[in-house]
Design a protein around this motif. Structure first.
Motif, PDB file in Angstrom:
ATOM      1  N   VAL A   1     -12.864 -26.725  33.800  1.00 49.12           N
ATOM      2  CA  VAL A   1     -13.121 -26.441  32.376  1.00 49.12           C
ATOM      3  C   VAL A   1     -12.308 -27.334  31.439  1.00 49.12           C
ATOM      4  CG1 VAL A   1     -13.836 -24.078  32.864  1.00 49.12           C
ATOM      5  CG2 VAL A   1     -11.465 -24.528  32.187  1.00 49.12           C
ATOM      6  N   ALA A   2     -11.533 -28.264  32.000  1.00 50.86           N
ATOM      7  CA  ALA A   2     -10.902 -29.333  31.208  1.00 50.86           C
ATOM      8  C   ALA A   2     -10.087 -28.807  30.028  1.00 50.86           C
ATOM      9  CB  ALA A   2     -11.981 -30.317  30.729  1.00 50.86           C
ATOM     10  N   ASN A   3      -9.147 -27.896  30.326  1.00 49.87           N
ATOM     11  CA  ASN A   3      -8.197 -27.401  29.327  1.00 49.87           C
ATOM     12  C   ASN A   3      -8.791 -26.393  28.337  1.00 49.87           C
ATOM     13  OD1 ASN A   3      -5.393 -27.634  28.881  1.00 49.87           O
ATOM     14  ND2 ASN A   3      -5.814 -28.576  26.867  1.00 49.87           N
ATOM     15  N   ALA A   4      -9.995 -25.923  28.597  1.00 52.44           N
ATOM     16  CA  ALA A   4     -10.589 -24.910  27.717  1.00 52.44           C
ATOM     17  C   ALA A   4      -9.980 -23.534  28.020  1.00 52.44           C
ATOM     18  CB  ALA A   4     -12.100 -24.875  27.918  1.00 52.44           C
ATOM     19  N   VAL A   5     -10.345 -22.544  27.201  1.00 51.14           N
ATOM     20  CA  VAL A   5      -9.855 -21.173  27.361  1.00 51.14           C
ATOM     21  C   VAL A   5     -10.956 -20.344  28.023  1.00 51.14           C
ATOM     22  CG1 VAL A   5      -9.046 -19.114  26.124  1.00 51.14           C
ATOM     23  CG2 VAL A   5      -8.410 -21.401  25.300  1.00 51.14           C
ATOM     24  N   ILE A   6     -10.584 -19.553  29.034  1.00 52.42           N
ATOM     25  CA  ILE A   6     -11.562 -18.656  29.663  1.00 52.42           C
ATOM     26  C   ILE A   6     -11.330 -17.251  29.120  1.00 52.42           C
ATOM     27  CG2 ILE A   6     -12.477 -17.729  31.825  1.00 52.42           C
ATOM     28  CD1 ILE A   6     -11.375 -20.172  33.276  1.00 52.42           C
ATOM     29  N   ILE A   7     -12.405 -16.639  28.649  1.00 52.32           N
ATOM     30  CA  ILE A   7     -12.314 -15.274  28.109  1.00 52.32           C
ATOM     31  C   ILE A   7     -13.356 -14.402  28.814  1.00 52.32           C
ATOM     32  CG2 ILE A   7     -11.560 -16.148  25.853  1.00 52.32           C
ATOM     33  CD1 ILE A   7     -14.417 -15.371  24.810  1.00 52.32           C
TER      34      ILE A   7
ATOM     35  N   ASP B   1     -18.430  -1.235  32.748  1.00 51.97           N
ATOM     36  CA  ASP B   1     -17.719  -2.125  33.668  1.00 51.97           C
ATOM     37  C   ASP B   1     -17.952  -3.555  33.185  1.00 51.97           C
ATOM     38  OD1 ASP B   1     -16.333  -3.190  35.758  1.00 51.97           O
ATOM     39  OD2 ASP B   1     -17.897  -2.861  37.261  1.00 51.97           O
ATOM     40  N   ALA B   2     -17.220  -3.946  32.155  1.00 56.94           N
ATOM     41  CA  ALA B   2     -17.420  -5.250  31.509  1.00 56.94           C
ATOM     42  C   ALA B   2     -16.176  -5.567  30.688  1.00 56.94           C
ATOM     43  CB  ALA B   2     -18.642  -5.195  30.590  1.00 56.94           C
ATOM     44  N   GLY B   3     -16.097  -6.806  30.219  1.00 55.10           N
ATOM     45  CA  GLY B   3     -15.094  -7.152  29.214  1.00 55.10           C
ATOM     46  C   GLY B   3     -13.684  -7.375  29.719  1.00 55.10           C
ATOM     47  N   VAL B   4     -13.493  -7.377  31.045  1.00 56.83           N
ATOM     48  CA  VAL B   4     -12.140  -7.528  31.587  1.00 56.83           C
ATOM     49  C   VAL B   4     -12.164  -8.561  32.708  1.00 56.83           C
ATOM     50  CG1 VAL B   4     -10.221  -6.348  32.728  1.00 56.83           C
ATOM     51  CG2 VAL B   4     -11.603  -5.120  31.060  1.00 56.83           C
ATOM     52  N   ILE B   5     -11.167  -9.442  32.717  1.00 56.51           N
ATOM     53  CA  ILE B   5     -11.017 -10.384  33.830  1.00 56.51           C
ATOM     54  C   ILE B   5      -9.993  -9.792  34.792  1.00 56.51           C
ATOM     55  CG2 ILE B   5     -10.322 -12.712  34.521  1.00 56.51           C
ATOM     56  CD1 ILE B   5     -11.430 -13.768  31.914  1.00 56.51           C
ATOM     57  N   GLU B   6     -10.511  -9.333  35.930  1.00 60.63           N
ATOM     58  CA  GLU B   6      -9.691  -8.586  36.889  1.00 60.63           C
ATOM     59  C   GLU B   6     -10.428  -8.640  38.227  1.00 60.63           C
ATOM     60  OE1 GLU B   6      -7.622  -4.525  35.769  1.00 60.63           O
ATOM     61  OE2 GLU B   6      -9.658  -4.150  36.444  1.00 60.63           O
ATOM     62  N   ALA B   7      -9.700  -8.700  39.321  1.00 63.33           N
ATOM     63  CA  ALA B   7     -10.353  -8.740  40.637  1.00 63.33           C
ATOM     64  C   ALA B   7     -11.268  -7.529  40.806  1.00 63.33           C
ATOM     65  CB  ALA B   7      -9.299  -8.766  41.735  1.00 63.33           C
ATOM     66  N   GLY B   8     -12.479  -7.784  41.304  1.00 62.79           N
ATOM     67  CA  GLY B   8     -13.433  -6.702  41.548  1.00 62.79           C
ATOM     68  C   GLY B   8     -14.406  -6.463  40.407  1.00 62.79           C
ATOM     69  N   ARG B   9     -14.118  -7.047  39.252  1.00 64.20           N
ATOM     70  CA  ARG B   9     -14.997  -6.857  38.083  1.00 64.20           C
ATOM     71  C   ARG B   9     -16.161  -7.851  38.124  1.00 64.20           C
ATOM     72  NH1 ARG B   9     -13.945  -2.809  34.251  1.00 64.20           N
ATOM     73  NH2 ARG B   9     -11.706  -2.413  34.142  1.00 64.20           N
ATOM     74  N   PRO B  10     -17.267  -7.538  37.435  1.00 64.53           N
ATOM     75  CA  PRO B  10     -18.359  -8.511  37.340  1.00 64.53           C
ATOM     76  C   PRO B  10     -17.850  -9.818  36.724  1.00 64.53           C
ATOM     77  CG  PRO B  10     -19.013  -6.391  36.395  1.00 64.53           C
ATOM     78  CD  PRO B  10     -17.546  -6.302  36.694  1.00 64.53           C
ATOM     79  N   ALA B  11     -18.316 -10.946  37.281  1.00 62.95           N
ATOM     80  CA  ALA B  11     -17.871 -12.256  36.772  1.00 62.95           C
ATOM     81  C   ALA B  11     -18.701 -12.639  35.553  1.00 62.95           C
ATOM     82  CB  ALA B  11     -17.967 -13.301  37.871  1.00 62.95           C
ATOM     83  N   ASP B  12     -18.440 -11.947  34.434  1.00 60.17           N
ATOM     84  CA  ASP B  12     -19.049 -12.267  33.138  1.00 60.17           C
ATOM     85  C   ASP B  12     -17.982 -13.013  32.339  1.00 60.17           C
ATOM     86  OD1 ASP B  12     -21.041 -10.682  34.156  1.00 60.17           O
ATOM     87  OD2 ASP B  12     -20.769  -9.035  32.742  1.00 60.17           O
ATOM     88  N   LEU B  13     -18.101 -14.328  32.275  1.00 61.07           N
ATOM     89  CA  LEU B  13     -17.030 -15.157  31.722  1.00 61.07           C
ATOM     90  C   LEU B  13     -17.582 -16.153  30.710  1.00 61.07           C
ATOM     91  CD1 LEU B  13     -15.394 -16.026  35.175  1.00 61.07           C
ATOM     92  CD2 LEU B  13     -14.608 -14.269  33.571  1.00 61.07           C
ATOM     93  N   VAL B  14     -16.742 -16.487  29.723  1.00 61.66           N
ATOM     94  CA  VAL B  14     -17.128 -17.466  28.710  1.00 61.66           C
ATOM     95  C   VAL B  14     -16.032 -18.522  28.625  1.00 61.66           C
ATOM     96  CG1 VAL B  14     -17.613 -17.816  26.252  1.00 61.66           C
ATOM     97  CG2 VAL B  14     -18.464 -15.762  27.402  1.00 61.66           C
ATOM     98  N   VAL B  15     -16.437 -19.782  28.590  1.00 65.64           N
ATOM     99  CA  VAL B  15     -15.492 -20.891  28.435  1.00 65.64           C
ATOM    100  C   VAL B  15     -15.579 -21.380  26.995  1.00 65.64           C
ATOM    101  CG1 VAL B  15     -14.901 -23.220  29.196  1.00 65.64           C
ATOM    102  CG2 VAL B  15     -15.743 -21.533  30.861  1.00 65.64           C
ATOM    103  N   LEU B  16     -14.448 -21.284  26.282  1.00 66.86           N
ATOM    104  CA  LEU B  16     -14.395 -21.699  24.874  1.00 66.86           C
ATOM    105  C   LEU B  16     -13.550 -22.958  24.741  1.00 66.86           C
ATOM    106  CD1 LEU B  16     -13.665 -18.364  22.892  1.00 66.86           C
ATOM    107  CD2 LEU B  16     -15.881 -19.496  23.222  1.00 66.86           C
ATOM    108  N   ASP B  17     -14.050 -23.918  23.980  1.00 60.39           N
ATOM    109  CA  ASP B  17     -13.288 -25.147  23.747  1.00 60.39           C
ATOM    110  C   ASP B  17     -13.253 -25.434  22.245  1.00 60.39           C
ATOM    111  OD1 ASP B  17     -11.828 -27.433  24.283  1.00 60.39           O
ATOM    112  OD2 ASP B  17     -13.547 -28.615  24.983  1.00 60.39           O
ATOM    113  N   VAL B  18     -12.389 -26.366  21.861  1.00 67.29           N
ATOM    114  CA  VAL B  18     -12.385 -26.854  20.482  1.00 67.29           C
ATOM    115  C   VAL B  18     -13.734 -27.532  20.237  1.00 67.29           C
ATOM    116  CG1 VAL B  18     -11.243 -28.430  18.861  1.00 67.29           C
ATOM    117  CG2 VAL B  18      -9.906 -27.251  20.635  1.00 67.29           C
TER     118      VAL B  18
END
Ligand SMILES: [Zn+2]
Length: 388
Positions: A53-59, A320-337
């Motif tokens: 992700v080249a220095n971006a933020v994962i949320i 079961d959403a909105g949290v980055i934690e082992a076992g949770r659904p991999a619903d992820l967003v990569v944010l960059d400048v």
């Protein structure tokens, strides 16, 4: 199928209690988050593909708890197709209905309200517009809805209450019965507070909040017309309910409310929504824009604001959403400048009042957006190798 996501400048966890996670990498396996940590450890695990992700933020995938769907990706309010997919391109992986208010010919009777909620819930159970998770079918409370009606709705998959105040009555004595039925089943109760919204809706004052004890004050900054600030302050100080501000509301009231919650250490009660589609429009960037307002105008830390728009709201709606934690659904967003923007990371973009670039969106471990069609391009596009 497993994917290593690596190269993050920060990983936002999603809960205010643990806003930033240690590490720069996430391993995703079988659609779930498997491990979070530094590349030196996590990359040793076998994986089929890699996303740098080249220095971006994962949320965590963002959640919009105040939407007004009708059926799937169509809304007649703006004659628009594809609005849910557009939201997904704005980093929102989960959308929650606050009531199918725009249903053509919506009947304001117990059987009418119940039928619409059941049809909308059934429609959204297996539908994933663009990959987004749409929780449709929110009952708009009418006097006379019985316990048997709630049994029927529960069988049809209804788990939501639409914002109270959009039915025929706001007489607490007439709607308390159905509200308590919903509460007993663990459904989250939002209450519309503010001036009237669509034709046929009511002006609802803060006093009703104290009487009905909802879980959420919907659009405390008005939807779109705000009540006096002193009245909202009485609700904040006199209750413990969640306080929602929406993009389709009064911006001045939004800033004052968020400033107050931030100053008083009450961010755990802050919720962001779009209140769309509505007369204000279809707003794919509504959640990111509201986070930018809270950050740039009301001084909220961007990581805290992102948590308010993900894990905190998921907990409130028992998802079961909105949290980055082992076992949770991999619903992820990569944010960059955004390309041409200022600062080192997407967190600086919010502080600057910019909308970050949505560089990539993953739902259940699958890349569904890359890049976004509604944000500017990222400064550094993620590099995908190995095919995922
Ligand atoms: Zn609304």
């Amino acid at each position: 199928m497993s994917t290593l996501i690596t190269g993050a400048s920060a990983i936002v966890g999603g809960r205010l209690a643990q806003p930033v996670l240690a590490g720069d990498s996430i391993l995703v396996k079988g659609g779930k988050i498997d491990r979070i940590g530094f590349a030196a450890d996590v990359a040793r695990e076998p994986h089929d593909s890699t996303i740098d992700v080249a220095n971006a933020v994962i949320i965590p995938g963002l959640i919009d708890p105040h939407t007004h769907p009708v059926l799937g990706d169509f809304t007649p309010r703006q004659n628009t197709l594809g609005w849910v997919t557009a939201h997904l391109n704005g980093g929102v992986t989960t959308l929650i209905s606050a009531g199918e208010t725009h249903w053509p010919g919506r009947r304001r009777t117990p059987i009418g309200a119940k039928s619409i909620a059941m049809a909308a819930a059934q429609s959204s159970l297996d539908l994933r517009p663009g990959g987004a998770k749409l929780h449709g079918g929110a009952i708009l409370i009418e006097p006379g809805l019985s316990s048997a009606d709630f049994d029927d709705m529960e069988r049809a998959g209804v788990r939501l209450v639409g914002e109270i105040g959009l039915g025929t009555s706001i007489d607490a004595d007439r709607i308390r019965g159905p509200i308590e039925e919903a509460r007993a089943r663990g459904w989250t109760i939002p209450l519309h507070v503010g001036g009237a919204s669509v034709p046929g809706s009511h002006v609802v004052s803060g006093d009703l909040v104290v009487e009905l004890n909802p879980d959420v004050v919907s659009h405390a900054n008005g939807g779109p017309t705000a009540r006096p600030f002193a009245e909202i302050l009485r609700v904040i100080e006199g209750t413990t309910v969640a306080i929602e501000v929406v993009q389709a509301g009064n911006t001045r009231a939004l800033v004052r409310i968020v400033e107050h919650l931030n100053r008083e250490g009450l961010l755990s009660r802050l919720q962001f929504g779009t209140d769309s589609p509505s007369g204000t429009g279809v707003m794919p960037l509504g959640i990111l824009r509201t986070i930018a307002y809270a950050t740039a105008f009301a001084g909220v830390d961007p990581v805290a604001a992102l948590c308010c728009a993900s894990g905190e709201v998921a907990a409130r709606y028992r998802l079961d959403a909105g949290v980055i934690e082992a076992g949770r659904p991999a619903d992820l967003v990569v944010l960059d400048v955004p390309l041409g923007g200022q600062g080192g990371t997407a967190l600086d973009s919010f502080v600057n009042g910019d909308i970050p670039s949505v560089a990539l969106v993953m739902v259940d471990g699958e890349v569904v957006v890359q890049p976004s069609r509604v944000t500017p391009p990222p400064r550094h596009p993620p590099i995908v190798s190995g095919g995922c």
